[in-house]
Design a protein around this motif. Structure first.
Motif, PDB file in Angstrom:
ATOM      1  N   LEU A  34      -2.347  18.348  -1.303  1.00  0.00           N
ATOM      2  CA  LEU A  34      -2.857  16.901  -1.571  1.00  0.00           C
ATOM      3  C   LEU A  34      -3.663  16.758  -2.519  1.00  0.00           C
ATOM      4  CD1 LEU A  34      -3.640  15.940   2.375  1.00  0.00           C
ATOM      5  CD2 LEU A  34      -2.105  14.935   0.870  1.00  0.00           C
ATOM      6  N   TYR A  35      -4.580  17.981  -2.837  1.00  0.00           N
ATOM      7  CA  TYR A  35      -5.555  18.011  -3.865  1.00  0.00           C
ATOM      8  C   TYR A  35      -4.809  18.063  -5.231  1.00  0.00           C
ATOM      9  CZ  TYR A  35      -9.851  18.709  -6.670  1.00  0.00           C
ATOM     10  OH  TYR A  35     -10.882  18.734  -7.401  1.00  0.00           O
ATOM     11  N   TYR A  36      -3.830  18.884  -5.604  1.00  0.00           N
ATOM     12  CA  TYR A  36      -3.387  19.302  -6.715  1.00  0.00           C
ATOM     13  C   TYR A  36      -2.128  18.409  -7.016  1.00  0.00           C
ATOM     14  CZ  TYR A  36      -6.706  22.805  -7.453  1.00  0.00           C
ATOM     15  OH  TYR A  36      -7.896  23.267  -7.547  1.00  0.00           O
ATOM     16  N   GLY A  59       0.909  11.419 -10.080  1.00  0.00           N
ATOM     17  CA  GLY A  59       0.090  12.765  -9.976  1.00  0.00           C
ATOM     18  C   GLY A  59       0.760  13.958  -9.934  1.00  0.00           C
ATOM     19  N   LYS A  60       1.818  13.890  -9.438  1.00  0.00           N
ATOM     20  CA  LYS A  60       2.669  15.306  -9.329  1.00  0.00           C
ATOM     21  C   LYS A  60       3.247  15.499 -10.646  1.00  0.00           C
ATOM     22  CE  LYS A  60       6.395  17.264  -6.451  1.00  0.00           C
ATOM     23  NZ  LYS A  60       7.185  16.949  -5.473  1.00  0.00           N
ATOM     24  N   LYS A  61       3.791  14.254 -11.665  1.00  0.00           N
ATOM     25  CA  LYS A  61       4.501  14.653 -12.629  1.00  0.00           C
ATOM     26  C   LYS A  61       3.355  14.847 -13.652  1.00  0.00           C
ATOM     27  CE  LYS A  61       6.921  12.078 -16.383  1.00  0.00           C
ATOM     28  NZ  LYS A  61       6.390  12.744 -17.534  1.00  0.00           N
ATOM     29  N   LEU A  62       2.107  14.510 -13.627  1.00  0.00           N
ATOM     30  CA  LEU A  62       0.927  14.813 -14.588  1.00  0.00           C
ATOM     31  C   LEU A  62       0.599  16.437 -14.287  1.00  0.00           C
ATOM     32  CD1 LEU A  62      -1.054  13.960 -16.526  1.00  0.00           C
ATOM     33  CD2 LEU A  62      -2.652  13.376 -14.724  1.00  0.00           C
ATOM     34  N   ALA A  63       0.446  16.683 -13.018  1.00  0.00           N
ATOM     35  CA  ALA A  63       0.174  18.045 -12.881  1.00  0.00           C
ATOM     36  C   ALA A  63       1.232  18.914 -13.354  1.00  0.00           C
ATOM     37  CB  ALA A  63       0.040  18.370 -11.283  1.00  0.00           C
ATOM     38  N   LYS A  64       2.526  18.649 -13.185  1.00  0.00           N
ATOM     39  CA  LYS A  64       3.557  19.286 -13.649  1.00  0.00           C
ATOM     40  C   LYS A  64       3.332  19.546 -15.174  1.00  0.00           C
ATOM     41  CE  LYS A  64       8.312  19.981 -13.231  1.00  0.00           C
ATOM     42  NZ  LYS A  64       9.552  19.482 -13.114  1.00  0.00           N
ATOM     43  N   ASP A  65       3.039  18.331 -15.717  1.00  0.00           N
ATOM     44  CA  ASP A  65       3.184  18.324 -17.272  1.00  0.00           C
ATOM     45  C   ASP A  65       1.890  19.148 -17.801  1.00  0.00           C
ATOM     46  OD1 ASP A  65       5.217  16.900 -17.379  1.00  0.00           O
ATOM     47  OD2 ASP A  65       4.362  14.899 -17.754  1.00  0.00           O
ATOM     48  N   GLN A  66       0.823  19.364 -17.163  1.00  0.00           N
ATOM     49  CA  GLN A  66      -0.402  20.183 -17.374  1.00  0.00           C
ATOM     50  C   GLN A  66      -0.280  21.599 -17.335  1.00  0.00           C
ATOM     51  OE1 GLN A  66      -3.713  18.197 -15.538  1.00  0.00           O
ATOM     52  NE2 GLN A  66      -3.629  16.495 -16.968  1.00  0.00           N
ATOM     53  N   TYR A 105       1.312   9.058  -5.882  1.00  0.00           N
ATOM     54  CA  TYR A 105       1.967  10.368  -5.689  1.00  0.00           C
ATOM     55  C   TYR A 105       2.824  11.143  -6.696  1.00  0.00           C
ATOM     56  CZ  TYR A 105       3.908  14.541  -3.459  1.00  0.00           C
ATOM     57  OH  TYR A 105       4.357  15.783  -3.043  1.00  0.00           O
ATOM     58  N   ARG A 106       3.789  10.444  -6.979  1.00  0.00           N
ATOM     59  CA  ARG A 106       4.941  10.888  -7.975  1.00  0.00           C
ATOM     60  C   ARG A 106       4.349  11.043  -9.128  1.00  0.00           C
ATOM     61  NH1 ARG A 106       8.232   6.864  -5.686  1.00  0.00           N
ATOM     62  NH2 ARG A 106       8.114   5.414  -7.200  1.00  0.00           N
ATOM     63  N   GLU A 158       0.765  -1.201  -0.065  1.00  0.00           N
ATOM     64  CA  GLU A 158      -0.054   0.174   0.081  1.00  0.00           C
ATOM     65  C   GLU A 158       0.824   1.436  -0.030  1.00  0.00           C
ATOM     66  OE1 GLU A 158      -2.734  -0.533   3.417  1.00  0.00           O
ATOM     67  OE2 GLU A 158      -4.277  -1.042   2.232  1.00  0.00           O
ATOM     68  N   ARG A 159       1.888   1.328   0.815  1.00  0.00           N
ATOM     69  CA  ARG A 159       2.847   2.432   0.780  1.00  0.00           C
ATOM     70  C   ARG A 159       3.500   2.672  -0.580  1.00  0.00           C
ATOM     71  NH1 ARG A 159       4.315   0.328   5.970  1.00  0.00           N
ATOM     72  NH2 ARG A 159       6.134  -0.644   5.114  1.00  0.00           N
ATOM     73  N   MET A 160       3.928   1.408  -1.193  1.00  0.00           N
ATOM     74  CA  MET A 160       4.534   1.611  -2.398  1.00  0.00           C
ATOM     75  C   MET A 160       3.609   2.435  -3.516  1.00  0.00           C
ATOM     76  SD  MET A 160       6.753  -1.738  -2.510  1.00  0.00           S
ATOM     77  CE  MET A 160       6.569  -1.921  -4.105  1.00  0.00           C
ATOM     78  N   ALA A 161       2.200   1.797  -3.532  1.00  0.00           N
ATOM     79  CA  ALA A 161       1.397   2.117  -4.401  1.00  0.00           C
ATOM     80  C   ALA A 161       0.940   3.611  -4.119  1.00  0.00           C
ATOM     81  CB  ALA A 161       0.219   1.315  -4.403  1.00  0.00           C
TER      82      ALA A 161
END
Length: 148
Positions: free
Chosen positions: A142-144, A21-28, A18-19, A10-13
């Motif tokens: 957390l949201y973004y 989502g962070k990359k996707l948000a940065k790309d967008q 998180y990583r 669960e921690r790994m998932a």
């Protein structure tokens, strides 16, 4: 599979999600050097989270907004332990920050600011406001999925 192995998975998932989502948000996001544009985006995100918090009590329990905020508060409760120093140098533990958000916005019967401050041991109104702002910043992150 043991409970320990399951927790590790669960921690790994969560970490991978998180990583990603962070990359996707940065790309967008469009890269910009315009400081006022960046500040405007930060303010818009903070305002959106604040509006979710302020409407929490009036939203129906099955609404998308309420479910979103329920999940954010749940994630915030599990958020890594971080301290926060207000402008006066007093240390405010993360647990107090989380409880302040819950008492100020989530519980069914709202409590007066003075009572919340007394319950949490906050002696100055400026500290109360700073802790609320930091809690909102936590929820935005957390949201973004990235630091603001």
């Amino acid at each position: 599979m043991t409970a320990t192995e399951w927790k590790k998975i669960e921690r790994m998932a969560k970490s991978i999600a998180y990583r990603n989502g962070k990359k996707l948000a940065k790309d967008q996001r469009k890269p910009t050097d315009n400081k006022s544009e960046m500040e405007s985006e930060k303010a818009r995100k903070r305002d959106y989270i604040l509006s979710l918090l302020e409407r929490y009590r009036t939203e129906p329990p099955d609404s998308k907004e309420r479910k979103t905020m329920d999940r954010l508060i749940e994630l915030h409760r599990e958020y890594p332990e971080k301290g926060y120093r207000d402008f006066h140098g007093k240390h405010v533990p993360f647990k107090v920050r989380h409880n302040l958000l819950v008492l100020a916005f989530i519980i069914r019967e709202p409590k007066p600011k003075s009572e919340i401050m007394k319950l949490l041991g906050i002696s100055q109104e400026s500290v109360y406001d700073n802790v609320i702002q930091q809690g909102i910043s936590d929820l935005v992150q957390l949201y973004y999925g990235y630091e603001i």
